[in-house]
Write a protein that holds these residues in place. Sequence first.
Motif, PDB file in Angstrom:
ATOM      1  N   LEU A  22       0.839  -1.200   0.000  1.00  0.00           N
ATOM      2  CA  LEU A  22       0.000   0.000   0.000  1.00  0.00           C
ATOM      3  C   LEU A  22       0.873   1.248   0.000  1.00  0.00           C
ATOM      4  O   LEU A  22       0.638   2.184  -0.764  1.00  0.00           O
ATOM      5  CB  LEU A  22      -0.950   0.003   1.205  1.00  0.00           C
ATOM      6  N   SER A  23       1.886   1.277   0.847  1.00  0.00           N
ATOM      7  CA  SER A  23       2.797   2.424   0.897  1.00  0.00           C
ATOM      8  C   SER A  23       3.450   2.660  -0.460  1.00  0.00           C
ATOM      9  O   SER A  23       3.516   3.789  -0.938  1.00  0.00           O
ATOM     10  CB  SER A  23       3.886   2.205   1.948  1.00  0.00           C
ATOM     11  N   PHE A 121      -0.032   5.158  15.425  1.00  0.00           N
ATOM     12  CA  PHE A 121      -1.264   4.379  15.316  1.00  0.00           C
ATOM     13  C   PHE A 121      -0.992   2.894  15.152  1.00  0.00           C
ATOM     14  O   PHE A 121       0.029   2.503  14.585  1.00  0.00           O
ATOM     15  CB  PHE A 121      -2.068   4.829  14.071  1.00  0.00           C
ATOM     16  N   GLU A 122      -1.954   2.093  15.607  1.00  0.00           N
ATOM     17  CA  GLU A 122      -2.031   0.692  15.210  1.00  0.00           C
ATOM     18  C   GLU A 122      -2.702   0.706  13.846  1.00  0.00           C
ATOM     19  O   GLU A 122      -3.743   1.345  13.671  1.00  0.00           O
ATOM     20  CB  GLU A 122      -2.899  -0.110  16.186  1.00  0.00           C
ATOM     21  N   LEU A 123      -2.126   0.008  12.855  1.00  0.00           N
ATOM     22  CA  LEU A 123      -2.673   0.005  11.508  1.00  0.00           C
ATOM     23  C   LEU A 123      -3.276  -1.354  11.189  1.00  0.00           C
ATOM     24  O   LEU A 123      -2.665  -2.381  11.452  1.00  0.00           O
ATOM     25  CB  LEU A 123      -1.577   0.321  10.478  1.00  0.00           C
ATOM     26  N   SER A 124      -4.459  -1.339  10.613  1.00  0.00           N
ATOM     27  CA  SER A 124      -5.119  -2.570  10.198  1.00  0.00           C
ATOM     28  C   SER A 124      -5.594  -2.387   8.759  1.00  0.00           C
ATOM     29  O   SER A 124      -6.416  -1.513   8.476  1.00  0.00           O
ATOM     30  CB  SER A 124      -6.305  -2.860  11.122  1.00  0.00           C
ATOM     31  N   LEU A 125      -5.050  -3.211   7.855  1.00  0.00           N
ATOM     32  CA  LEU A 125      -5.350  -3.096   6.432  1.00  0.00           C
ATOM     33  C   LEU A 125      -6.154  -4.296   5.975  1.00  0.00           C
ATOM     34  O   LEU A 125      -5.833  -5.435   6.315  1.00  0.00           O
ATOM     35  CB  LEU A 125      -4.035  -3.025   5.638  1.00  0.00           C
ATOM     36  N   SER A 126      -7.204  -4.045   5.198  1.00  0.00           N
ATOM     37  CA  SER A 126      -7.966  -5.135   4.583  1.00  0.00           C
ATOM     38  C   SER A 126      -8.231  -4.775   3.131  1.00  0.00           C
ATOM     39  O   SER A 126      -8.179  -3.614   2.742  1.00  0.00           O
ATOM     40  CB  SER A 126      -9.290  -5.356   5.323  1.00  0.00           C
ATOM     41  N   GLY A 127      -8.499  -5.801   2.327  1.00  0.00           N
ATOM     42  CA  GLY A 127      -8.828  -5.576   0.928  1.00  0.00           C
ATOM     43  C   GLY A 127      -7.688  -5.914   0.008  1.00  0.00           C
ATOM     44  O   GLY A 127      -6.784  -6.680   0.352  1.00  0.00           O
ATOM     45  N   GLU A 128      -7.717  -5.318  -1.174  1.00  0.00           N
ATOM     46  CA  GLU A 128      -6.724  -5.568  -2.211  1.00  0.00           C
ATOM     47  C   GLU A 128      -6.309  -4.237  -2.822  1.00  0.00           C
ATOM     48  O   GLU A 128      -6.868  -3.190  -2.487  1.00  0.00           O
ATOM     49  CB  GLU A 128      -7.314  -6.497  -3.276  1.00  0.00           C
ATOM     50  N   ALA A 129      -5.363  -4.277  -3.742  1.00  0.00           N
ATOM     51  CA  ALA A 129      -4.767  -3.054  -4.281  1.00  0.00           C
ATOM     52  C   ALA A 129      -5.785  -2.076  -4.851  1.00  0.00           C
ATOM     53  O   ALA A 129      -5.618  -0.869  -4.728  1.00  0.00           O
ATOM     54  CB  ALA A 129      -3.725  -3.409  -5.344  1.00  0.00           C
ATOM     55  N   GLN A 130      -6.839  -2.552  -5.473  1.00  0.00           N
ATOM     56  CA  GLN A 130      -7.803  -1.653  -6.105  1.00  0.00           C
ATOM     57  C   GLN A 130      -9.005  -1.324  -5.230  1.00  0.00           C
ATOM     58  O   GLN A 130      -9.873  -0.553  -5.620  1.00  0.00           O
ATOM     59  CB  GLN A 130      -8.254  -2.222  -7.445  1.00  0.00           C
ATOM     60  N   HIS A 131      -9.079  -1.930  -4.043  1.00  0.00           N
ATOM     61  CA  HIS A 131     -10.189  -1.647  -3.122  1.00  0.00           C
ATOM     62  C   HIS A 131      -9.753  -2.052  -1.710  1.00  0.00           C
ATOM     63  O   HIS A 131      -9.825  -3.217  -1.350  1.00  0.00           O
ATOM     64  CB  HIS A 131     -11.450  -2.413  -3.543  1.00  0.00           C
ATOM     65  N   TRP A 132      -9.250  -1.081  -0.952  1.00  0.00           N
ATOM     66  CA  TRP A 132      -8.709  -1.375   0.361  1.00  0.00           C
ATOM     67  C   TRP A 132      -9.265  -0.424   1.417  1.00  0.00           C
ATOM     68  O   TRP A 132      -9.780   0.644   1.103  1.00  0.00           O
ATOM     69  CB  TRP A 132      -7.177  -1.309   0.357  1.00  0.00           C
ATOM     70  N   ILE A 150      -9.398   6.429  12.757  1.00  0.00           N
ATOM     71  CA  ILE A 150      -9.402   7.042  11.439  1.00  0.00           C
ATOM     72  C   ILE A 150      -9.535   5.916  10.420  1.00  0.00           C
ATOM     73  O   ILE A 150      -8.785   4.934  10.482  1.00  0.00           O
ATOM     74  CB  ILE A 150      -8.109   7.848  11.181  1.00  0.00           C
ATOM     75  N   ASN A 151     -10.500   6.045   9.516  1.00  0.00           N
ATOM     76  CA  ASN A 151     -10.716   5.049   8.473  1.00  0.00           C
ATOM     77  C   ASN A 151     -10.370   5.665   7.122  1.00  0.00           C
ATOM     78  O   ASN A 151     -10.835   6.763   6.804  1.00  0.00           O
ATOM     79  CB  ASN A 151     -12.177   4.584   8.460  1.00  0.00           C
ATOM     80  N   ILE A 152      -9.580   4.944   6.338  1.00  0.00           N
ATOM     81  CA  ILE A 152      -9.151   5.433   5.037  1.00  0.00           C
ATOM     82  C   ILE A 152      -9.499   4.371   3.997  1.00  0.00           C
ATOM     83  O   ILE A 152      -9.159   3.194   4.184  1.00  0.00           O
ATOM     84  CB  ILE A 152      -7.636   5.707   5.018  1.00  0.00           C
ATOM     85  N   ASP A 153     -10.182   4.778   2.951  1.00  0.00           N
ATOM     86  CA  ASP A 153     -10.546   3.860   1.873  1.00  0.00           C
ATOM     87  C   ASP A 153      -9.920   4.348   0.584  1.00  0.00           C
ATOM     88  O   ASP A 153      -9.781   5.554   0.362  1.00  0.00           O
ATOM     89  CB  ASP A 153     -12.075   3.821   1.687  1.00  0.00           C
ATOM     90  N   GLY A 154      -9.568   3.397  -0.276  1.00  0.00           N
ATOM     91  CA  GLY A 154      -9.008   3.802  -1.549  1.00  0.00           C
ATOM     92  C   GLY A 154      -8.895   2.667  -2.530  1.00  0.00           C
ATOM     93  O   GLY A 154      -9.314   1.536  -2.274  1.00  0.00           O
ATOM     94  N   GLY A 155      -8.298   3.008  -3.650  1.00  0.00           N
ATOM     95  CA  GLY A 155      -7.974   2.079  -4.714  1.00  0.00           C
ATOM     96  C   GLY A 155      -6.544   2.365  -5.098  1.00  0.00           C
ATOM     97  O   GLY A 155      -5.649   2.276  -4.269  1.00  0.00           O
ATOM     98  N   SER A 170     -17.244  14.150  13.802  1.00  0.00           N
ATOM     99  CA  SER A 170     -16.498  13.405  12.791  1.00  0.00           C
ATOM    100  C   SER A 170     -16.301  14.268  11.554  1.00  0.00           C
ATOM    101  O   SER A 170     -17.017  15.243  11.332  1.00  0.00           O
ATOM    102  CB  SER A 170     -17.221  12.104  12.424  1.00  0.00           C
ATOM    103  N   THR A 171     -15.325  13.890  10.773  1.00  0.00           N
ATOM    104  CA  THR A 171     -15.047  14.556   9.505  1.00  0.00           C
ATOM    105  C   THR A 171     -14.929  13.487   8.435  1.00  0.00           C
ATOM    106  O   THR A 171     -14.243  12.483   8.632  1.00  0.00           O
ATOM    107  CB  THR A 171     -13.726  15.357   9.579  1.00  0.00           C
ATOM    108  N   VAL A 172     -15.609  13.703   7.318  1.00  0.00           N
ATOM    109  CA  VAL A 172     -15.493  12.805   6.168  1.00  0.00           C
ATOM    110  C   VAL A 172     -14.942  13.628   5.011  1.00  0.00           C
ATOM    111  O   VAL A 172     -15.473  14.689   4.683  1.00  0.00           O
ATOM    112  CB  VAL A 172     -16.855  12.184   5.787  1.00  0.00           C
ATOM    113  N   LEU A 173     -13.886  13.128   4.428  1.00  0.00           N
ATOM    114  CA  LEU A 173     -13.209  13.805   3.337  1.00  0.00           C
ATOM    115  C   LEU A 173     -13.220  12.876   2.126  1.00  0.00           C
ATOM    116  O   LEU A 173     -12.702  11.762   2.200  1.00  0.00           O
ATOM    117  CB  LEU A 173     -11.779  14.116   3.765  1.00  0.00           C
TER     118      LEU A 173
END
Length: 194
Positions: A22-23, A121-132, A150-155, A170-173
Amino acid sequence: MVASLVLLGFSSLANAFDLQQLSDQLAKPSVIHGNFIQEKHLRALPQPLTSKGTFVLARDHGLLWLLKTPLQQDYRISAKGIARRDGSAWQMLPGKSAGAEQNRIFLAVLQGDSSGLQRDFELSLSGEAQHWTLTLTPRSMLLKQVFNQINIDGGELVQRIELLETQGDSTVLRMQDTTSANPLSDAEQHDFAE
């Protein structure tokens, strides 16, 4: 049970999408342009406060955050700190605020700096490269006083960031129309150079 979990772990290991991948994926583009919509949900207000604008993320320079509505205000976030455009010049803002910490975290998220995020932060990643989905849970007492998570979604790039604060706000960006196809314009290079 444990043996089946271990086997499941090994069988998916070859296909697992991990923090390093992801990085690498988020750090790949040298410049990202896009639009944003930010909604600040306050417990005291029935409707969220909404702001819109554009952004430019440059790997070697930082972030230009150009607010268009409800008021026009330009910010530059870099390793040096946060600056606000005042007329034709940039003015550095005080660096020891909660907002400065939020912006440092925000920059780390957009740039795919998982090592910087893992400090706080403790980081927890789920999903795949195009939807994580990446979930950040604060480690330090200071951050635990501000954020629940903090929740981060992406592709290919970050698409949505949700900040859940301890007081119930809360803030949603939402990052929209993002592209990594265009280099910095002359004006953007000038803004980063000042």
